[in-house]
Design a protein around this motif. Structure first.
Motif, PDB file in Angstrom:
ATOM      1  N   ASP A 119       1.774 -52.791  67.891  1.00  0.00           N
ATOM      2  CA  ASP A 119       0.459 -53.275  67.450  1.00  0.00           C
ATOM      3  C   ASP A 119      -0.265 -52.288  66.545  1.00  0.00           C
ATOM      4  OD1 ASP A 119      -1.289 -55.406  67.365  1.00  0.00           O
ATOM      5  OD2 ASP A 119      -2.531 -54.650  68.997  1.00  0.00           O
ATOM      6  N   ILE A 120       0.457 -51.737  65.575  1.00  0.00           N
ATOM      7  CA  ILE A 120      -0.154 -50.877  64.555  1.00  0.00           C
ATOM      8  C   ILE A 120      -0.487 -51.747  63.346  1.00  0.00           C
ATOM      9  CG2 ILE A 120       0.255 -48.963  62.963  1.00  0.00           C
ATOM     10  CD1 ILE A 120       1.952 -47.678  65.108  1.00  0.00           C
ATOM     11  N   PRO A 121      -1.699 -51.656  62.786  1.00  0.00           N
ATOM     12  CA  PRO A 121      -2.062 -52.491  61.636  1.00  0.00           C
ATOM     13  C   PRO A 121      -1.068 -52.354  60.495  1.00  0.00           C
ATOM     14  CG  PRO A 121      -3.976 -51.318  62.466  1.00  0.00           C
ATOM     15  CD  PRO A 121      -2.799 -50.758  63.191  1.00  0.00           C
ATOM     16  N   VAL A 122      -0.682 -53.478  59.917  1.00  0.00           N
ATOM     17  CA  VAL A 122       0.300 -53.462  58.842  1.00  0.00           C
ATOM     18  C   VAL A 122      -0.270 -52.753  57.624  1.00  0.00           C
ATOM     19  CG1 VAL A 122       1.653 -54.881  57.266  1.00  0.00           C
ATOM     20  CG2 VAL A 122       1.399 -55.568  59.660  1.00  0.00           C
ATOM     21  N   GLY A 123       0.502 -51.809  57.120  1.00  0.00           N
ATOM     22  CA  GLY A 123       0.086 -51.046  55.959  1.00  0.00           C
ATOM     23  C   GLY A 123       1.170 -50.084  55.545  1.00  0.00           C
ATOM     24  N   THR A 124       0.823 -49.202  54.631  1.00  0.00           N
ATOM     25  CA  THR A 124       1.709 -48.121  54.200  1.00  0.00           C
ATOM     26  C   THR A 124       1.225 -46.825  54.826  1.00  0.00           C
ATOM     27  OG1 THR A 124       2.184 -49.234  52.104  1.00  0.00           O
ATOM     28  CG2 THR A 124       2.606 -46.867  52.202  1.00  0.00           C
ATOM     29  N   TYR A 125       2.152 -46.070  55.404  1.00  0.00           N
ATOM     30  CA  TYR A 125       1.781 -44.871  56.150  1.00  0.00           C
ATOM     31  C   TYR A 125       2.682 -43.695  55.769  1.00  0.00           C
ATOM     32  CZ  TYR A 125      -0.806 -47.933  59.381  1.00  0.00           C
ATOM     33  OH  TYR A 125      -1.669 -48.837  59.937  1.00  0.00           O
ATOM     34  N   THR A 126       2.110 -42.502  55.890  1.00  0.00           N
ATOM     35  CA  THR A 126       2.902 -41.277  55.840  1.00  0.00           C
ATOM     36  C   THR A 126       3.106 -40.802  57.267  1.00  0.00           C
ATOM     37  OG1 THR A 126       2.116 -40.614  53.650  1.00  0.00           O
ATOM     38  CG2 THR A 126       2.969 -38.878  55.081  1.00  0.00           C
ATOM     39  N   LEU A 127       4.376 -40.582  57.629  1.00  0.00           N
ATOM     40  CA  LEU A 127       4.693 -40.172  58.994  1.00  0.00           C
ATOM     41  C   LEU A 127       5.113 -38.711  59.042  1.00  0.00           C
ATOM     42  CD1 LEU A 127       5.723 -41.585  62.013  1.00  0.00           C
ATOM     43  CD2 LEU A 127       7.697 -40.374  61.124  1.00  0.00           C
ATOM     44  N   THR A 128       4.572 -37.996  60.010  1.00  0.00           N
ATOM     45  CA  THR A 128       4.987 -36.623  60.297  1.00  0.00           C
ATOM     46  C   THR A 128       5.269 -36.513  61.786  1.00  0.00           C
ATOM     47  OG1 THR A 128       2.682 -35.932  60.585  1.00  0.00           O
ATOM     48  CG2 THR A 128       3.665 -35.608  58.394  1.00  0.00           C
ATOM     49  N   ALA A 129       6.084 -35.535  62.158  1.00  0.00           N
ATOM     50  CA  ALA A 129       6.416 -35.324  63.571  1.00  0.00           C
ATOM     51  C   ALA A 129       6.509 -33.831  63.836  1.00  0.00           C
ATOM     52  CB  ALA A 129       7.739 -36.008  63.920  1.00  0.00           C
ATOM     53  N   ARG A 130       6.214 -33.456  65.078  1.00  0.00           N
ATOM     54  CA  ARG A 130       6.335 -32.051  65.452  1.00  0.00           C
ATOM     55  C   ARG A 130       6.624 -31.951  66.950  1.00  0.00           C
ATOM     56  NH1 ARG A 130       0.112 -29.716  65.044  1.00  0.00           N
ATOM     57  NH2 ARG A 130      -0.867 -31.140  66.538  1.00  0.00           N
ATOM     58  N   GLN A 131       7.299 -30.847  67.307  1.00  0.00           N
ATOM     59  CA  GLN A 131       7.561 -30.561  68.708  1.00  0.00           C
ATOM     60  C   GLN A 131       6.492 -29.613  69.215  1.00  0.00           C
ATOM     61  OE1 GLN A 131      10.799 -27.972  69.519  1.00  0.00           O
ATOM     62  NE2 GLN A 131      11.039 -28.616  71.653  1.00  0.00           N
ATOM     63  N   ILE A 132       5.917 -29.943  70.364  1.00  0.00           N
ATOM     64  CA  ILE A 132       4.920 -29.077  70.990  1.00  0.00           C
ATOM     65  C   ILE A 132       5.483 -28.630  72.329  1.00  0.00           C
ATOM     66  CG2 ILE A 132       2.557 -28.870  71.821  1.00  0.00           C
ATOM     67  CD1 ILE A 132       1.781 -31.091  69.931  1.00  0.00           C
ATOM     68  N   SER A 133       5.789 -27.338  72.442  1.00  0.00           N
ATOM     69  CA  SER A 133       6.415 -26.821  73.655  1.00  0.00           C
ATOM     70  C   SER A 133       5.394 -26.697  74.779  1.00  0.00           C
ATOM     71  CB  SER A 133       7.054 -25.462  73.382  1.00  0.00           C
ATOM     72  OG  SER A 133       6.049 -24.486  73.148  1.00  0.00           O
ATOM     73  N   SER A 134       5.893 -26.417  75.985  1.00  0.00           N
ATOM     74  CA  SER A 134       5.001 -26.256  77.140  1.00  0.00           C
ATOM     75  C   SER A 134       4.075 -25.064  76.974  1.00  0.00           C
ATOM     76  CB  SER A 134       5.843 -26.091  78.410  1.00  0.00           C
ATOM     77  OG  SER A 134       6.716 -24.972  78.290  1.00  0.00           O
ATOM     78  N   THR A 135       4.427 -24.118  76.109  1.00  0.00           N
ATOM     79  CA  THR A 135       3.580 -22.953  75.858  1.00  0.00           C
ATOM     80  C   THR A 135       2.604 -23.185  74.696  1.00  0.00           C
ATOM     81  OG1 THR A 135       5.224 -21.979  74.370  1.00  0.00           O
ATOM     82  CG2 THR A 135       5.364 -21.400  76.721  1.00  0.00           C
ATOM     83  N   GLY A 136       2.668 -24.391  74.088  1.00  0.00           N
ATOM     84  CA  GLY A 136       1.763 -24.703  72.991  1.00  0.00           C
ATOM     85  C   GLY A 136       2.331 -24.402  71.621  1.00  0.00           C
ATOM     86  N   GLN A 137       3.567 -23.898  71.551  1.00  0.00           N
ATOM     87  CA  GLN A 137       4.172 -23.615  70.249  1.00  0.00           C
ATOM     88  C   GLN A 137       4.490 -24.927  69.533  1.00  0.00           C
ATOM     89  OE1 GLN A 137       7.905 -21.564  70.434  1.00  0.00           O
ATOM     90  NE2 GLN A 137       7.988 -21.166  68.237  1.00  0.00           N
ATOM     91  N   LYS A 138       4.157 -24.989  68.245  1.00  0.00           N
ATOM     92  CA  LYS A 138       4.348 -26.206  67.462  1.00  0.00           C
ATOM     93  C   LYS A 138       5.413 -25.984  66.393  1.00  0.00           C
ATOM     94  CE  LYS A 138      -0.506 -27.320  68.271  1.00  0.00           C
ATOM     95  NZ  LYS A 138      -1.842 -27.514  67.674  1.00  0.00           N
ATOM     96  N   ARG A 139       6.418 -26.828  66.392  1.00  0.00           N
ATOM     97  CA  ARG A 139       7.508 -26.727  65.426  1.00  0.00           C
ATOM     98  C   ARG A 139       7.617 -28.041  64.666  1.00  0.00           C
ATOM     99  NH1 ARG A 139      12.809 -24.965  68.539  1.00  0.00           N
ATOM    100  NH2 ARG A 139      13.534 -24.792  66.371  1.00  0.00           N
ATOM    101  N   PRO A 140       7.551 -27.992  63.320  1.00  0.00           N
ATOM    102  CA  PRO A 140       7.652 -29.238  62.548  1.00  0.00           C
ATOM    103  C   PRO A 140       9.042 -29.849  62.665  1.00  0.00           C
ATOM    104  CG  PRO A 140       7.725 -27.340  61.090  1.00  0.00           C
ATOM    105  CD  PRO A 140       7.404 -26.813  62.458  1.00  0.00           C
ATOM    106  N   MET A 141       9.090 -31.175  62.594  1.00  0.00           N
ATOM    107  CA  MET A 141      10.339 -31.906  62.614  1.00  0.00           C
ATOM    108  C   MET A 141      10.525 -32.619  61.281  1.00  0.00           C
ATOM    109  SD  MET A 141      10.290 -33.451  66.507  1.00  0.00           S
ATOM    110  CE  MET A 141      12.057 -33.770  66.522  1.00  0.00           C
TER     111      MET A 141
END
Length: 289
Positions: free
Chosen positions: A229-251
Motif C-alpha cells: 500500500d505505497i502510493p504509486v509513483g517514482t521513487y529513489t530507493l536506498t538501503a543500509r544495515q544498522i548493527s546492534s551497536t548502531g553502526q550503519k553500513r550502506p547497501m
C-alpha cells in the motif's frame, strides 16, 4: 464590511471599514489573547497587509472562501466533483452511472477543468450506482485507475444524486490495497539476518500518479520481505544495515526496471509497474556493499 475571520481553525465575526481613497480595509478581531487590529491594502487584486496583536506584527493575506451551499440533487441527473488525494480538481475523468437492473446500461460524462461533471440519466426503471475511471500517462506507460464515490449507495433516477470522487492512492477497496507493493530480494551475505537490521527508504521523485506530492517511506525489513500500500509513483530507493551497536553500513540495490538497468548501485530510481498477474509492484534486490 461584515463577515468572518478564521484563525487557527476558529471563526470570529468581524466588522470593518473600507477606505476607498487609500484602497485599504481596516478591521479588528477579538481573541482570548487580546484584540488584533488588521490593516489590508489592495495590491494587484489581492488584499495584503499586517495584523498587530500585543505589539507584534504578522504578515497577512485575505483569501475569499466560497460559501457552503446546501445543494440538492436534480431528478434524473447525477452531478459531483472529482479530486486527487491532495484535494486538487481532476479534468478528463470518465464518470459513469450503472443501472442495477439492466445489463450494460451506463450513462457517461467527463469532468471539466474544475473537476466537475453533470450526467443526464435515462428515464428508466431500476436504480443507479456511480463509478469513475481515470487514465494518465506515467512512468512511460498509461495507467488506468478506478475511482470510488464518497457515497456507494444506489439511488433512483427520479431522485437524482450528488456523487463526489477522490482518487485515492492508498487504502483498501474491494478487499485489495490501492497502493503498490515493494518486494525485496536480499542477499544475506555478511548481514545478521536474525536481528533484521536492514533499513530501507523510498524517496519520491516528482509528483505521484495523481499529481500530488508524496512523502518518503522508511521501514525495517523484518521477517516480511514486502511492504504494501505505497502510493504509486517514482521513487529513489536506498538501503543500509544498522548493527546492534548502531553502526550503519550502506547497501547496494538494483531493480529490473530501475535507472541503472539492473546493476547494483548505492541507490536506484524506479517506478511501480502494473502487472496483470501480480498487481502493482516494484521488485528490488539488495546486497551488503
Amino acid at each position: 464590511m461584515s463577515g468572518t475571520f478564521v484563525i487557527g481553525g476558529q471563526t470570529y465575526p468581524v466588522q470593518g471599514r473600507w477606505d476607498a481613497v487609500k484602497g485599504s480595509l481596516l478591521f479588528s478581531v477579538q481573541r482570548a489573547a487580546g484584540k488584533a487590529n488588521v490593516v489590508l491594502t489592495l495590491k494587484n487584486g489581492q488584499l495584503v497587509g499586517t495584523s498587530v496583536l500585543g505589539g507584534q506584527s504578522d504578515p497577512m493575506k485575505l483569501q475569499r472562501v466560497s460559501a457552503v451551499v446546501s445543494a440538492r440533487p436534480t431528478p434524473y441527473v447525477m452531478t459531483g466533483v472529482v479530486k486527487n488525494s491532495a484535494g486538487q480538481p481532476l479534468a478528463g475523468v470518465k464518470v459513469f452511472a450503472d443501472n442495477t437492473l439492466y445489463h450494460n446500461m451506463n450513462a457517461l460524462a467527463t469532468t471539466d477543468a474544475q473537476g466537475r461533471y453533470r450526467l443526464e440519466l435515462p428515464r428508466e426503471v431500476g436504480t443507479w450506482r456511480a463509478g469513475a475511471y481515470v487514465q494518465r500517462p506515467y512512468g512511460g506507460g498509461i495507467w488506468e485507475s478506478r475511482l470510488y464515490a464518497d457515497n456507494a449507495a444506489a439511488f433512483s433516477g427520479d431522485q437524482g444524486a450528488i456523487r463526489n470522487f477522490t482518487w485515492r492512492l492508498t487504502g483498501v477497496s474491494e478487499e485489495r490495497p490501492l497502493g503498490g507493493t515493494v518486494w525485496i530480494h536480499p542477499d544475506w551475505a555478511g548481514v545478521d539476518y536474525d536481528t533484521n537490521d536492514v533499513e530501507l527508504t523510498l524517496t519520491p521523485v516528482g509528483p505521484l500518479l495523481d499529481g500530488s506530492v508524496g512523502q518518503a517511506v522508511t521501514w525495517r525489513l523484518g521477517d516480511d520481505y514486502t511492504r504494501e500500500d505505497i502510493p504509486v509513483g517514482t521513487y529513489t530507493l536506498t538501503a543500509r544495515q544498522i548493527s546492534s551497536t548502531g553502526q550503519k553500513r550502506p547497501m547496494l540495490v538494483k531493480s529490473t526496471y530501475d535507472s541503472n538497468k539492473g546493476h547494483y548501485a548505492p541507490s536506484v530510481t524506479a517506478t511501480f509497474q502494473n502487472s496483470a498477474k501480480y498487481g502493482i509492484l516494484m521488485e528490488l534486490d539488495i546486497v551488503l556493499k
